[in-house]
Design a protein around this motif. Structure first.
Motif, PDB file in Angstrom:
ATOM      1  N   GLY A  19       5.416   6.726  -3.592  1.00  0.00           N
ATOM      2  CA  GLY A  19       6.787   5.741  -3.254  1.00  0.00           C
ATOM      3  C   GLY A  19       6.829   4.435  -3.974  1.00  0.00           C
ATOM      4  O   GLY A  19       6.476   4.387  -5.051  1.00  0.00           O
ATOM      5  N   ASP A  20       6.665   3.407  -3.175  1.00  0.00           N
ATOM      6  CA  ASP A  20       6.626   2.084  -3.462  1.00  0.00           C
ATOM      7  C   ASP A  20       5.031   1.572  -3.459  1.00  0.00           C
ATOM      8  O   ASP A  20       5.026   0.356  -3.212  1.00  0.00           O
ATOM      9  CB  ASP A  20       7.628   1.369  -2.814  1.00  0.00           C
ATOM     10  CG  ASP A  20       7.463   1.228  -1.390  1.00  0.00           C
ATOM     11  OD1 ASP A  20       6.708   2.099  -0.617  1.00  0.00           O
ATOM     12  OD2 ASP A  20       8.176   0.173  -0.844  1.00  0.00           O
ATOM     13  N   GLN A  21       4.070   2.483  -2.824  1.00  0.00           N
ATOM     14  CA  GLN A  21       2.783   1.995  -2.735  1.00  0.00           C
ATOM     15  C   GLN A  21       1.917   2.696  -3.448  1.00  0.00           C
ATOM     16  O   GLN A  21       2.163   3.985  -4.279  1.00  0.00           O
ATOM     17  CB  GLN A  21       2.397   2.335  -1.241  1.00  0.00           C
ATOM     18  CG  GLN A  21       3.105   1.548  -0.238  1.00  0.00           C
ATOM     19  CD  GLN A  21       2.603   0.436  -0.090  1.00  0.00           C
ATOM     20  OE1 GLN A  21       1.483   0.306  -0.179  1.00  0.00           O
ATOM     21  NE2 GLN A  21       3.437  -0.618   0.638  1.00  0.00           N
ATOM     22  N   PHE A  22       0.764   2.248  -4.199  1.00  0.00           N
ATOM     23  CA  PHE A  22      -0.267   2.837  -4.784  1.00  0.00           C
ATOM     24  C   PHE A  22      -1.330   3.091  -3.570  1.00  0.00           C
ATOM     25  O   PHE A  22      -1.481   2.498  -2.756  1.00  0.00           O
ATOM     26  CB  PHE A  22      -1.034   2.020  -5.726  1.00  0.00           C
ATOM     27  CG  PHE A  22      -0.216   1.878  -6.884  1.00  0.00           C
ATOM     28  CD1 PHE A  22      -0.107   2.893  -7.865  1.00  0.00           C
ATOM     29  CD2 PHE A  22      -0.063   0.439  -7.544  1.00  0.00           C
ATOM     30  CE1 PHE A  22       0.639   2.664  -9.163  1.00  0.00           C
ATOM     31  CE2 PHE A  22       0.844   0.558  -8.643  1.00  0.00           C
ATOM     32  CZ  PHE A  22       1.061   1.502  -9.713  1.00  0.00           C
ATOM     33  N   VAL A  23      -1.920   4.641  -3.714  1.00  0.00           N
ATOM     34  CA  VAL A  23      -3.026   4.759  -2.688  1.00  0.00           C
ATOM     35  C   VAL A  23      -4.207   5.273  -3.477  1.00  0.00           C
ATOM     36  O   VAL A  23      -4.139   5.770  -4.271  1.00  0.00           O
ATOM     37  CB  VAL A  23      -2.236   6.330  -2.109  1.00  0.00           C
ATOM     38  CG1 VAL A  23      -3.474   6.647  -0.879  1.00  0.00           C
ATOM     39  CG2 VAL A  23      -1.156   5.853  -1.206  1.00  0.00           C
ATOM     40  N   CYS A  24      -5.366   4.826  -2.822  1.00  0.00           N
ATOM     41  CA  CYS A  24      -6.628   5.133  -3.283  1.00  0.00           C
ATOM     42  C   CYS A  24      -7.141   6.327  -2.442  1.00  0.00           C
ATOM     43  O   CYS A  24      -7.213   6.380  -1.124  1.00  0.00           O
ATOM     44  CB  CYS A  24      -7.671   4.080  -2.911  1.00  0.00           C
ATOM     45  SG  CYS A  24      -9.266   4.625  -3.641  1.00  0.00           S
ATOM     46  N   GLY A  25      -7.588   7.542  -3.086  1.00  0.00           N
ATOM     47  CA  GLY A  25      -8.148   8.692  -2.275  1.00  0.00           C
ATOM     48  C   GLY A  25      -9.415   8.393  -2.125  1.00  0.00           C
ATOM     49  O   GLY A  25      -9.742   9.157  -1.265  1.00  0.00           O
ATOM     50  N   ASP A  26     -10.256   7.516  -2.388  1.00  0.00           N
ATOM     51  CA  ASP A  26     -11.414   7.424  -2.155  1.00  0.00           C
ATOM     52  C   ASP A  26     -11.600   6.434  -0.719  1.00  0.00           C
ATOM     53  O   ASP A  26     -12.423   7.055   0.368  1.00  0.00           O
ATOM     54  CB  ASP A  26     -12.316   6.699  -3.196  1.00  0.00           C
ATOM     55  CG  ASP A  26     -12.444   7.748  -4.348  1.00  0.00           C
ATOM     56  OD1 ASP A  26     -12.880   8.893  -4.185  1.00  0.00           O
ATOM     57  OD2 ASP A  26     -12.278   7.294  -5.423  1.00  0.00           O
ATOM     58  N   CYS A  27     -11.211   5.433  -0.657  1.00  0.00           N
ATOM     59  CA  CYS A  27     -11.347   4.352   0.485  1.00  0.00           C
ATOM     60  C   CYS A  27      -9.992   4.423   1.446  1.00  0.00           C
ATOM     61  O   CYS A  27     -10.004   4.014   2.351  1.00  0.00           O
ATOM     62  CB  CYS A  27     -11.398   3.092  -0.073  1.00  0.00           C
ATOM     63  SG  CYS A  27     -10.341   2.067  -0.924  1.00  0.00           S
ATOM     64  N   GLY A  28      -8.882   5.086   0.867  1.00  0.00           N
ATOM     65  CA  GLY A  28      -7.675   4.962   1.601  1.00  0.00           C
ATOM     66  C   GLY A  28      -6.696   3.981   1.547  1.00  0.00           C
ATOM     67  O   GLY A  28      -5.725   3.590   2.131  1.00  0.00           O
ATOM     68  N   HIS A  29      -7.156   2.834   0.893  1.00  0.00           N
ATOM     69  CA  HIS A  29      -6.447   1.809   0.641  1.00  0.00           C
ATOM     70  C   HIS A  29      -5.044   1.616   0.025  1.00  0.00           C
ATOM     71  O   HIS A  29      -5.007   2.469  -0.959  1.00  0.00           O
ATOM     72  CB  HIS A  29      -7.202   0.697  -0.336  1.00  0.00           C
ATOM     73  CG  HIS A  29      -6.597  -0.729  -0.258  1.00  0.00           C
ATOM     74  ND1 HIS A  29      -6.547  -1.640   0.619  1.00  0.00           N
ATOM     75  CD2 HIS A  29      -6.165  -1.367  -1.432  1.00  0.00           C
ATOM     76  CE1 HIS A  29      -5.906  -2.608   0.208  1.00  0.00           C
ATOM     77  NE2 HIS A  29      -5.755  -2.565  -1.125  1.00  0.00           N
ATOM     78  N   GLU A  30      -4.187   0.818   0.597  1.00  0.00           N
ATOM     79  CA  GLU A  30      -2.686   1.153  -0.073  1.00  0.00           C
ATOM     80  C   GLU A  30      -2.260  -0.398  -0.337  1.00  0.00           C
ATOM     81  O   GLU A  30      -2.635  -1.424   0.466  1.00  0.00           O
ATOM     82  CB  GLU A  30      -1.804   1.599   1.121  1.00  0.00           C
ATOM     83  CG  GLU A  30      -2.071   3.102   1.442  1.00  0.00           C
ATOM     84  CD  GLU A  30      -1.111   3.667   2.221  1.00  0.00           C
ATOM     85  OE1 GLU A  30      -0.042   2.904   2.555  1.00  0.00           O
ATOM     86  OE2 GLU A  30      -1.325   4.915   2.703  1.00  0.00           O
ATOM     87  N   TRP A  31      -1.533  -0.458  -1.642  1.00  0.00           N
ATOM     88  CA  TRP A  31      -1.085  -1.743  -1.917  1.00  0.00           C
ATOM     89  C   TRP A  31       0.059  -1.443  -2.596  1.00  0.00           C
ATOM     90  O   TRP A  31       0.512  -0.276  -3.259  1.00  0.00           O
ATOM     91  CB  TRP A  31      -2.036  -2.391  -2.891  1.00  0.00           C
ATOM     92  CG  TRP A  31      -2.326  -1.983  -4.289  1.00  0.00           C
ATOM     93  CD1 TRP A  31      -1.875  -2.281  -5.336  1.00  0.00           C
ATOM     94  CD2 TRP A  31      -3.329  -0.682  -4.429  1.00  0.00           C
ATOM     95  NE1 TRP A  31      -2.364  -1.486  -6.337  1.00  0.00           N
ATOM     96  CE2 TRP A  31      -3.230  -0.443  -5.937  1.00  0.00           C
ATOM     97  CE3 TRP A  31      -4.080   0.331  -3.810  1.00  0.00           C
ATOM     98  CZ2 TRP A  31      -4.011   0.559  -6.566  1.00  0.00           C
ATOM     99  CZ3 TRP A  31      -4.802   1.164  -4.277  1.00  0.00           C
ATOM    100  CH2 TRP A  31      -4.933   1.388  -5.528  1.00  0.00           C
ATOM    101  N   PRO A  32       0.928  -2.552  -2.789  1.00  0.00           N
ATOM    102  CA  PRO A  32       2.755  -2.336  -3.153  1.00  0.00           C
ATOM    103  C   PRO A  32       2.440  -2.069  -4.731  1.00  0.00           C
ATOM    104  O   PRO A  32       1.781  -2.998  -5.406  1.00  0.00           O
ATOM    105  CB  PRO A  32       3.154  -3.707  -2.661  1.00  0.00           C
ATOM    106  CG  PRO A  32       2.142  -4.607  -2.232  1.00  0.00           C
ATOM    107  CD  PRO A  32       1.172  -3.800  -2.050  1.00  0.00           C
TER     108      PRO A  32
END
Length: 111
Positions: A19-32
């Protein structure tokens, strides 16, 4: 091949857009997506949180305003910030006392 940037927190490249977020599969961090798409770089506050246009931030240290006798006190809220193009270290915003401020992100934290 993914066009998503590397994670700003762990720097690994196992990321995707949701959607309107990037997601990291390793650490779970999300950022716009907005922080990266509009300016090509991630803008972060003093604690490492990702800032996006429209966010609210708080001043973490008393700051003298150049060209004025006014001091922005610790805890001053800056609402509806704008990111400065091609500069990840500065944001633009307004306080109750002063309009048109340009502030360094190292003196701000996300509210």
């Amino acid at each position: 091949m993914s066009t998503a940037p590397a994670c700003p927190q762990c720097t690994l490249e196992n990321t995707w857009q949701d959607g309107d977020q990037f997601v990291c599969g390793d650490c779970g961090h999300e950022w716009p997506v907005q922080a990266v798409a509009a300016y090509g770089q991630t803008v972060r506050d003093s604690n490492g949180n990702v800032l996006a246009a429209g966010d609210t931030v708080v001043v973490i240290k008393d700051l003298k305003v150049k060209g004025s006798s006014i001091v922005l006190k610790q805890g001053t809220v800056i609402r509806n910030i704008r990111l400065v193009e091609d500069d990840a270290e500065h944001i633009e915003g307004h306080s109750d006392k002063i309009k048109g401020l340009v502030l360094k992100t190292c003196f701000l934290r996300k509210a």
